[in-house]
Design a protein around this motif. Structure first.
Motif, PDB file in Angstrom:
ATOM      1  N   TYR A 130       0.866  -1.176   0.000  1.00 34.68           N
ATOM      2  CA  TYR A 130       0.000   0.000   0.000  1.00 34.68           C
ATOM      3  C   TYR A 130       0.901   1.224   0.000  1.00 34.68           C
ATOM      4  O   TYR A 130       1.622   1.480   0.965  1.00 34.68           O
ATOM      5  N   GLU A 131       0.893   1.961  -1.085  1.00 32.46           N
ATOM      6  CA  GLU A 131       1.747   3.142  -1.250  1.00 32.46           C
ATOM      7  C   GLU A 131       3.203   2.802  -0.924  1.00 32.46           C
ATOM      8  O   GLU A 131       3.906   3.553  -0.233  1.00 32.46           O
ATOM      9  N   GLY A 132       3.629   1.624  -1.373  1.00 33.95           N
ATOM     10  CA  GLY A 132       5.020   1.219  -1.206  1.00 33.95           C
ATOM     11  C   GLY A 132       5.333   0.546   0.107  1.00 33.95           C
ATOM     12  O   GLY A 132       6.460   0.116   0.340  1.00 33.95           O
ATOM     13  N   THR A 133       4.333   0.428   1.013  1.00 35.42           N
ATOM     14  CA  THR A 133       4.540  -0.209   2.321  1.00 35.42           C
ATOM     15  C   THR A 133       4.073  -1.660   2.270  1.00 35.42           C
ATOM     16  O   THR A 133       2.946  -1.942   1.894  1.00 35.42           O
ATOM     17  N   ARG A 134       4.957  -2.576   2.662  1.00 34.62           N
ATOM     18  CA  ARG A 134       4.603  -3.997   2.722  1.00 34.62           C
ATOM     19  C   ARG A 134       5.122  -4.549   4.042  1.00 34.62           C
ATOM     20  O   ARG A 134       6.315  -4.415   4.368  1.00 34.62           O
ATOM     21  N   LEU A 135       4.254  -5.165   4.805  1.00 39.16           N
ATOM     22  CA  LEU A 135       4.617  -5.664   6.126  1.00 39.16           C
ATOM     23  C   LEU A 135       4.558  -7.186   6.173  1.00 39.16           C
ATOM     24  O   LEU A 135       4.029  -7.824   5.272  1.00 39.16           O
ATOM     25  N   SER A 136       5.098  -7.754   7.243  1.00 41.30           N
ATOM     26  CA  SER A 136       5.042  -9.192   7.497  1.00 41.30           C
ATOM     27  C   SER A 136       3.950  -9.455   8.524  1.00 41.30           C
ATOM     28  O   SER A 136       3.921  -8.811   9.584  1.00 41.30           O
ATOM     29  N   LEU A 137       3.037 -10.394   8.241  1.00 40.22           N
ATOM     30  CA  LEU A 137       1.933 -10.681   9.154  1.00 40.22           C
ATOM     31  C   LEU A 137       2.407 -11.107  10.543  1.00 40.22           C
ATOM     32  O   LEU A 137       1.906 -10.591  11.549  1.00 40.22           O
ATOM     33  N   PRO A 138       3.374 -12.043  10.666  1.00 41.32           N
ATOM     34  CA  PRO A 138       3.844 -12.418  12.010  1.00 41.32           C
ATOM     35  C   PRO A 138       4.372 -11.224  12.795  1.00 41.32           C
ATOM     36  O   PRO A 138       4.123 -11.105  14.008  1.00 41.32           O
ATOM     37  N   LEU A 139       5.082 -10.315  12.114  1.00 39.27           N
ATOM     38  CA  LEU A 139       5.615  -9.140  12.806  1.00 39.27           C
ATOM     39  C   LEU A 139       4.498  -8.167  13.193  1.00 39.27           C
ATOM     40  O   LEU A 139       4.563  -7.545  14.256  1.00 39.27           O
ATOM     41  N   VAL A 140       3.495  -8.029  12.347  1.00 36.49           N
ATOM     42  CA  VAL A 140       2.343  -7.185  12.684  1.00 36.49           C
ATOM     43  C   VAL A 140       1.689  -7.705  13.963  1.00 36.49           C
ATOM     44  O   VAL A 140       1.361  -6.934  14.873  1.00 36.49           O
ATOM     45  N   ILE A 141       1.519  -9.022  14.044  1.00 32.97           N
ATOM     46  CA  ILE A 141       0.889  -9.641  15.217  1.00 32.97           C
ATOM     47  C   ILE A 141       1.739  -9.454  16.464  1.00 32.97           C
ATOM     48  O   ILE A 141       1.241  -9.044  17.525  1.00 32.97           O
ATOM     49  N   ILE A 142       3.039  -9.735  16.354  1.00 28.03           N
ATOM     50  CA  ILE A 142       3.941  -9.624  17.512  1.00 28.03           C
ATOM     51  C   ILE A 142       4.054  -8.184  17.985  1.00 28.03           C
ATOM     52  O   ILE A 142       3.933  -7.882  19.186  1.00 28.03           O
ATOM     53  N   ILE A 143       4.280  -7.264  17.045  1.00 26.92           N
ATOM     54  CA  ILE A 143       4.457  -5.855  17.408  1.00 26.92           C
ATOM     55  C   ILE A 143       3.150  -5.258  17.924  1.00 26.92           C
ATOM     56  O   ILE A 143       3.145  -4.453  18.863  1.00 26.92           O
ATOM     57  N   GLY A 144       2.025  -5.680  17.333  1.00 30.65           N
ATOM     58  CA  GLY A 144       0.731  -5.226  17.827  1.00 30.65           C
ATOM     59  C   GLY A 144       0.490  -5.684  19.261  1.00 30.65           C
ATOM     60  O   GLY A 144      -0.006  -4.930  20.098  1.00 30.65           O
ATOM     61  N   THR A 145       0.882  -6.918  19.555  1.00 31.62           N
ATOM     62  CA  THR A 145       0.741  -7.467  20.908  1.00 31.62           C
ATOM     63  C   THR A 145       1.630  -6.722  21.899  1.00 31.62           C
ATOM     64  O   THR A 145       1.188  -6.365  23.006  1.00 31.62           O
TER      65      THR A 145
END
Length: 202
Positions: A51-66
């Motif tokens: 999205y507008e050049g941003t691509r994230l990793s799902l496991p990291l989104v979950i860990i960092i969100g937690t």
């Protein structure tokens, strides 16, 4: 107002990536009503496509969100533990709270603190504010952190993965969870009316 907050949260995530996930989840858990129903699904969407050049990793989104949610909860806990109790006791009469009410709250958190900390992280609205009364009641800090982390982890997995699966349709999740918001609000109001009616009857 909510739409403005959601759009701002999306902007922050798009620009800051993982740090944005941590920051927004931290603010949401520190009693600032930024809906995680927008943060995590959008983070999941960013893991499924750029999205507008941003691509994230799902496991990291979950860990960092937690981690962000846990950090914000700890902040709110200390806010309640350090300043909340004296404030509540000072204005207890105006708030129609007796000493027995405060003791009852303390007893609940002493007996059921783990369950309260865990399950409240899975409930819209309540999850944002529960850490403050936990701090005011001086719930065991280590247990608070452990069960808050576990509850936040499950919440992050569910919403992050849902956003990943839904892709560009991630906003549908938020509309679904609005229904859950109304259910929680209705349940709280019913409980308040029940307690008030019972007290009047006595």
């Amino acid at each position: 107002m909510i739409e403005f907050i959601v759009n701002w949260a999306i902007f922050v995530l798009g620009k800051l990536g993982y740090f944005g996930v941590f920051l927004l989840m931290g603010l949401e858990s520190a009693c600032i009503p930024i809906p995680s129903e927008a943060i995590l699904p959008f983070g999941g969407y960013l893991a499924s496509s750029a999205y507008e050049g941003t691509r994230l990793s799902l496991p990291l989104v979950i860990i960092i969100g937690t981690l962000g949610g846990t950090a914000g909860s700890i902040f709110a806990y200390y806010l309640g533990a350090k300043g909340g109790r004296p404030l509540v006791e000072k204005y207890a009469t105006k708030l129609r709270l007796s000493k027995s009410h405060l003791e009852m709250s303390d007893n609940y958190f002493n007996k059921y603190g783990e369950k309260i900390a865990f399950f409240s992280r899975l409930l819209p609205i309540i999850r944002t504010f529960i850490s403050l009364p936990a701090g005011i009641s001086k719930m065991n800090f280590n247990k608070f952190v452990i069960y808050t982390f576990l509850g936040s982890l499950i919440w992050s997995i569910i919403l992050g993965y849902a956003g990943y699966i839904m892709g560009e349709n991630w906003e549908v999740i938020r509309s679904w969870l609005h229904i859950a918001d109304y259910i929680v609000i209705a349940a709280v109001l019913v409980f308040i009316v029940y307690v008030f009616a019972k007290k009047r009857k006595k």
